[in-house]
Design an enzyme around this catalytic site. Sequence first.
Site, short mmCIF file in Angstrom:
data_model
loop_
_atom_site.label_atom_id
_atom_site.label_comp_id
_atom_site.label_asym_id
_atom_site.label_seq_id
_atom_site.Cartn_x
_atom_site.Cartn_y
_atom_site.Cartn_z
N LYS A 299 6.13 -6.71 -15.30
CA LYS A 299 5.18 -7.25 -14.31
C LYS A 299 3.87 -6.46 -14.39
O LYS A 299 2.78 -7.03 -14.37
CB LYS A 299 5.77 -7.17 -12.89
CG LYS A 299 6.87 -8.19 -12.65
CD LYS A 299 7.65 -7.94 -11.36
CE LYS A 299 8.82 -8.92 -11.27
NZ LYS A 299 9.70 -8.69 -10.12
N GLN B 261 10.95 -5.15 -5.17
CA GLN B 261 11.87 -5.54 -6.23
C GLN B 261 13.30 -5.55 -5.69
O GLN B 261 13.74 -4.60 -5.05
CB GLN B 261 11.72 -4.58 -7.42
CG GLN B 261 12.55 -4.95 -8.63
CD GLN B 261 12.14 -6.27 -9.28
OE1 GLN B 261 10.99 -6.69 -9.21
NE2 GLN B 261 13.09 -6.94 -9.91
N ASP C 169 6.33 -13.24 -3.30
CA ASP C 169 7.61 -13.84 -3.70
C ASP C 169 7.95 -15.08 -2.86
O ASP C 169 8.87 -15.82 -3.22
CB ASP C 169 8.75 -12.83 -3.45
CG ASP C 169 9.07 -11.98 -4.67
OD1 ASP C 169 9.04 -12.53 -5.79
OD2 ASP C 169 9.37 -10.78 -4.50
N1 GUN Z 1 14.78 -9.50 -8.71
C1 GUN Z 1 15.09 -10.49 -9.60
N2 GUN Z 1 14.20 -11.50 -9.50
C2 GUN Z 1 13.31 -11.15 -8.53
C3 GUN Z 1 12.16 -11.79 -7.98
O1 GUN Z 1 11.76 -12.89 -8.35
N3 GUN Z 1 11.52 -11.08 -7.01
C4 GUN Z 1 11.96 -9.87 -6.56
N4 GUN Z 1 11.27 -9.29 -5.59
N5 GUN Z 1 13.01 -9.26 -7.05
C5 GUN Z 1 13.69 -9.89 -8.04
#
Ligand code: GUN
Length: 281
Positions: A49, A93, A116
């Site tokens: 990311k 996360q 998200d």
């Molecule tokens: N862990 C796995 N996929 C995601 C996601 O799309 N967002 C977040 N915050 N954590 C994740």
Amino acid sequence: MTIILDGKKTAQKIISDISEEVFKLDVKPKLAVIIVGDNPASQIYVKNKEKTAKKIGFDSLIIPFSINTSNDELLKEIDKLNNDKSVNAVLVQLPLPNTLYKQKIIEAIAPEKDVDGFTPYNFGQLVLGYKPYAIPCTPKGIIRLLDEYNIEIEGKVAVVLGRSNIVGKPLSALLRQNNATVINLHSKTSEKNILAFSKQADILVAAIGQPNYVTSEFVKDGAIVIDVGINRVNDKIKGDVDFDNVSKLTSYITPVPGGVGPMTIAMLMENTLELYKLQHK
Ligand code: GUN
């Protein structure tokens, strides 16, 4: 012959379009990512990311916390980010260690910065069919990929395997909004029903986290199969779908890697830019 839905190429195009837009901005969008502990998969996702955010020209802020951190410490950090005008998007996360109160932590993110789309406000808006500030990245990426290949969703039977808050639930809502008939199967669905319902799917989405779970037995001739799985097997990444056999039956299928994964990151970048624009209106 099946068509491979190329998430990598589609994501690159989206990312390059965002880059061009960001290049013209005086103040750069800023994405803050909180990561707790040292889950190896999460570490890799967060690095990816950050790499993409920097490539695009965003400001990227990674905030690591130890596995022993408290709810209060995290809530304080989120409050700080909510009030920091230079931060446009906040992501925590997942998964979080079990010692933490996940629901309270996600709820603490300001909906206008919830990149998200996981807070109750944004999730509620999505399920109600109203406009959230952000739509969860993986489901949004799947819909975008189908759209990119001009695959009609309306009128189709869509079967979603998995009911997680990250993928299964929001994707079911989005497919329904796009006028599919949605069946959401999960860990408590009987094996017999999993097979019977999957076999009816025009669009079959596997988001369960079990390598090669979906075999050709599950798949109707000509179905569209979307594989959300990212499973580490002997240092290789495997999807939830037995690609080699299933792809003999499908009309379209996503590969792993190179399918849904890159689309998720592209949507995170798109959501960050959208939140930035909202805050700079
Ligand atoms: N862990 C796995 N996929 C995601 C996601 O799309 N967002 C977040 N915050 N954590 C994740």
